[in-house]
Design an enzyme around this catalytic site. Structure first.
Site, PDB file in Angstrom:
ATOM      1  CG  ASN A 276      -6.257  -1.058   1.856  1.00 10.57           C
ATOM      2  OD1 ASN A 276      -5.672  -0.536   0.907  1.00 10.57           O
ATOM      3  ND2 ASN A 276      -5.616  -1.640   2.851  1.00 10.57           N
TER       4      ASN A 276
ATOM      5  CG  HIS B 285      -2.880   3.235   3.056  1.00 12.37           C
ATOM      6  ND1 HIS B 285      -3.547   2.899   1.899  1.00 12.37           N
ATOM      7  CD2 HIS B 285      -2.764   2.082   3.772  1.00 12.37           C
ATOM      8  CE1 HIS B 285      -3.821   1.610   1.910  1.00 12.37           C
ATOM      9  NE2 HIS B 285      -3.359   1.093   3.041  1.00 12.37           N
TER      10      HIS B 285
ATOM     11  CB  CYS C 297      -0.945  -0.016   1.201  1.00 10.96           C
ATOM     12  SG  CYS C 297      -2.064  -1.411   1.145  1.00 10.96           S
TER      13      CYS C 297
HETATM   14  O1  UT7 Z   1      -3.217  -1.534   3.932  1.00 12.24           O
HETATM   15  C1  UT7 Z   1      -2.214  -2.385   4.335  1.00 12.24           C
HETATM   16  C2  UT7 Z   1      -2.193  -2.598   5.736  1.00 12.24           C
HETATM   17  N1  UT7 Z   1      -3.398  -3.196   6.245  1.00 12.24           N
HETATM   18  C3  UT7 Z   1      -3.948  -2.633   7.320  1.00 12.24           C
HETATM   19  O2  UT7 Z   1      -3.512  -1.601   7.755  1.00 12.24           O
HETATM   20  C4  UT7 Z   1      -5.044  -3.385   7.999  1.00 12.24           C
HETATM   21  C5  UT7 Z   1      -4.795  -3.379   9.476  1.00 12.24           C
HETATM   22  N2  UT7 Z   1      -5.732  -4.183  10.248  1.00 12.24           N
HETATM   23  C6  UT7 Z   1      -7.015  -3.790  10.440  1.00 12.24           C
HETATM   24  O3  UT7 Z   1      -7.468  -2.801   9.891  1.00 12.24           O
HETATM   25  C7  UT7 Z   1      -7.831  -4.572  11.402  1.00 12.24           C
HETATM   26  O4  UT7 Z   1      -6.981  -5.436  12.105  1.00 12.24           O
HETATM   27  C8  UT7 Z   1      -8.961  -5.410  10.745  1.00 12.24           C
HETATM   28  C9  UT7 Z   1     -10.030  -4.490  10.201  1.00 12.24           C
HETATM   29  C10 UT7 Z   1      -8.393  -6.291   9.631  1.00 12.24           C
HETATM   30  C11 UT7 Z   1      -9.593  -6.303  11.792  1.00 12.24           C
HETATM   31  O5  UT7 Z   1     -10.080  -5.510  12.874  1.00 12.24           O
HETATM   32  P1  UT7 Z   1      -9.682  -5.846  14.363  1.00 12.24           P
HETATM   33  O6  UT7 Z   1     -10.412  -4.912  15.222  1.00 12.24           O
HETATM   34  O7  UT7 Z   1      -8.187  -5.840  14.447  1.00 12.24           O
HETATM   35  O8  UT7 Z   1     -10.261  -7.294  14.537  1.00 12.24           O
HETATM   36  P2  UT7 Z   1      -9.502  -8.601  15.002  1.00 12.24           P
HETATM   37  O9  UT7 Z   1      -8.750  -9.204  13.879  1.00 12.24           O
HETATM   38  O10 UT7 Z   1      -8.771  -8.325  16.274  1.00 12.24           O
HETATM   39  O11 UT7 Z   1     -10.737  -9.505  15.327  1.00 12.24           O
HETATM   40  C12 UT7 Z   1     -11.676  -9.170  16.353  1.00 12.24           C
HETATM   41  C13 UT7 Z   1     -12.849 -10.117  16.244  1.00 12.24           C
HETATM   42  C14 UT7 Z   1     -12.439 -11.557  16.078  1.00 12.24           C
HETATM   43  O12 UT7 Z   1     -13.366 -12.344  16.759  1.00 12.24           O
HETATM   44  P3  UT7 Z   1     -12.996 -12.976  18.200  1.00 12.24           P
HETATM   45  O13 UT7 Z   1     -11.765 -13.800  17.959  1.00 12.24           O
HETATM   46  O14 UT7 Z   1     -12.716 -11.785  19.079  1.00 12.24           O
HETATM   47  O15 UT7 Z   1     -14.221 -13.738  18.543  1.00 12.24           O
HETATM   48  C15 UT7 Z   1     -12.579 -11.792  14.612  1.00 12.24           C
HETATM   49  O16 UT7 Z   1     -12.810 -13.146  14.288  1.00 12.24           O
HETATM   50  O17 UT7 Z   1     -13.608  -9.769  15.082  1.00 12.24           O
HETATM   51  C16 UT7 Z   1     -13.762 -10.932  14.271  1.00 12.24           C
HETATM   52  N3  UT7 Z   1     -13.817 -10.530  12.880  1.00 12.24           N
HETATM   53  C17 UT7 Z   1     -14.953 -10.204  12.260  1.00 12.24           C
HETATM   54  N4  UT7 Z   1     -16.216 -10.159  12.677  1.00 12.24           N
HETATM   55  C18 UT7 Z   1     -17.160  -9.787  11.809  1.00 12.24           C
HETATM   56  C19 UT7 Z   1     -12.791 -10.390  12.014  1.00 12.24           C
HETATM   57  N5  UT7 Z   1     -13.248  -9.975  10.829  1.00 12.24           N
HETATM   58  C20 UT7 Z   1     -14.588  -9.859  10.950  1.00 12.24           C
HETATM   59  C21 UT7 Z   1     -15.622  -9.479  10.087  1.00 12.24           C
HETATM   60  N6  UT7 Z   1     -16.884  -9.461  10.526  1.00 12.24           N
HETATM   61  N7  UT7 Z   1     -15.375  -9.127   8.798  1.00 12.24           N
END
Ligand code: UT7
Length: 335
Positions: free
Chosen positions: A287, A257, A116
């Site tokens: 993104n 970004h 990115c």
């Molecule tokens: O552009 C290049 C670089 N990329 C980025 O900068 C992306 C950086 N990361 C993020 O933006 C975030 O980490 C995400 C948006 C990808 C995920 O958000 P998060 O708040 O970090 O969620 P997480 O991965 O910590 O997951 C929290 C919970 C999990 O459930 P449990 O284990 O707490 O029960 C996930 O399974 O949210 C769950 N989860 C979802 N729930 C509903 C993960 N994705 C989803 C989803 N819908 N799409």
């Protein structure tokens, strides 16, 4: 330093596929909800390029708009750099395909892979070739069909990404103290494993096994990437101000970004920049990888009230796979 030749952004163009993939569409594909996606990322919909079209298709359209706006013909270009992680094919480069499609007969160029941060790294490279005096007109494109690498059964990645392209024309700025003034760029390969596509390269060429293992899809450890992105994108954005004797108050617009609203908010807060000075379009496009920063810049220049005028400071910042990250300080200049 004062009399150094710099590059400036003379024109911009973009291409966004018409097809929209909304959060409610995704609710039908994976176990997610509009509420989760909006609150955790800020995204409501993203664009998806129709199958059968590639990175060059979008790059050509963004370039056409960019060059038309400037009244510059493709034959005048000296250099083409395409920031992308989704080239039409492994080789030839998308820069070569684009050069041929638009008829940029005297240009040389190449693709630049920095996740990115691809546009920011390309911008920096092109700007320094203009500074050297070897290049007068450079086209810098960010174009990614990231949907071609997304597993639409993986809710961790499919809700985030969208397709798009944008292009800028760089030329030499003839007034000291204006244009692209500074770049603060970094890589850290130790974090590469957190965001990658394992298959399809020389190490893991396409095979039944790589396909069965899903190795041709984007893999992301969202939490690990998020942590680094918040820290590093904030650090480089603050640093570039400090080392140029500026504060957030001096900045007209912050153009980050678009990966996650929460990452953008953290960086803006560290810089001391008010919300209305931060360009956010993640809600509409998600993104878009290499296209993310120039698509936000497009919006800042052409779709908002009170666009930048000569002398305004703008900060661009990115973070991506690699890991890669960086910021750019520019002082707006018009001929
Ligand atoms: O552009 C290049 C670089 N990329 C980025 O900068 C992306 C950086 N990361 C993020 O933006 C975030 O980490 C995400 C948006 C990808 C995920 O958000 P998060 O708040 O970090 O969620 P997480 O991965 O910590 O997951 C929290 C919970 C999990 O459930 P449990 O284990 O707490 O029960 C996930 O399974 O949210 C769950 N989860 C979802 N729930 C509903 C993960 N994705 C989803 C989803 N819908 N799409």
């Amino acid at each position: 330093m004062e009399n150094k030749r710099t590059a400036y952004i003379r024109s911009i163009g973009r291409f966004l596929p018409e097809k929209k993939l909304t959060n409610s569409d995704l609710e039908k594909l994976v176990d997610t909800s509009n509420e989760w996606i909006v609150s955790r990322t800020g995204i409501s919909e993203r664009r998806i390029l129709e199958p059968g079209l590639g990175c060059s298709y979008m790059a050509v359209r963004a370039t056409d708009e960019c060059l038309e706006r400037a009244g510059v013909s493709p034959e005048e270009l000296d250099l083409i750099i395409v920031g992308t992680v989704t080239p039409d094919m492994l080789f030839p480069s998308t820069a070569c395909l684009l050069q041929n499609m638009i008829g940029a007969k005297k240009a040389w160029g190449f693709d630049l892979s920095a996740g990115c941060s691809g546009f920011l790294f390309s911008l920096s490279t092109a700007a320094q070739l203009i500074e050297s005096g070897r290049v007068n007109k450079a086209l810098v494109v960010g174009s990614d069909v990231i949907s071609s690498l997304i597993d639409y059964t993986d809710r961790g990645t499919c809700v985030i990404f969208g397709d798009g392209a944008a292009a800028v024309l760089l030329e030499a700025c003839t007034e000291p103290g204006y244009g692209l003034l500074d770049f603060n760029l970094h890589i850290d390969g130790a974090g590469g494993e957190f965001l990658c596509v394992k298959g399809g390269g020389s190490l893991r060429p396409a095979s039944h096994e790589t396909v069965d293992n899903g190795e041709h899809y984007v893999y992301q450890d969202g939490r690990a990437v998020f942590k680094s992105a918040v820290t590093e994108m904030s650090n480089v954005s603050v640093e570039i101000l400090e080392r140029n004797g500026l504060t957030g108050k001096d900045v007209k617009l912050f153009i980050p970004h678009q990966a996650n609203n929460r990452i953008i908010e953290a960086a803006a807060k560290r810089m001391g920049i008010e919300e209305e000075k931060v360009i956010v379009n993640i809600n509409k496009y998600g993104n878009t990888v290499s296209a993310s920063v120039p698509l936000a810049l497009y919006e800042a220049l052409l779709e908002r009230d009170n666009p930048p005028v000569k002398g305004d400071y703008l900060v661009l910042a990115a973070f991506g796979a690699g890991l890669t990250w960086g910021s750019t300080l520019l002082r707006w200049w018009e001929k």
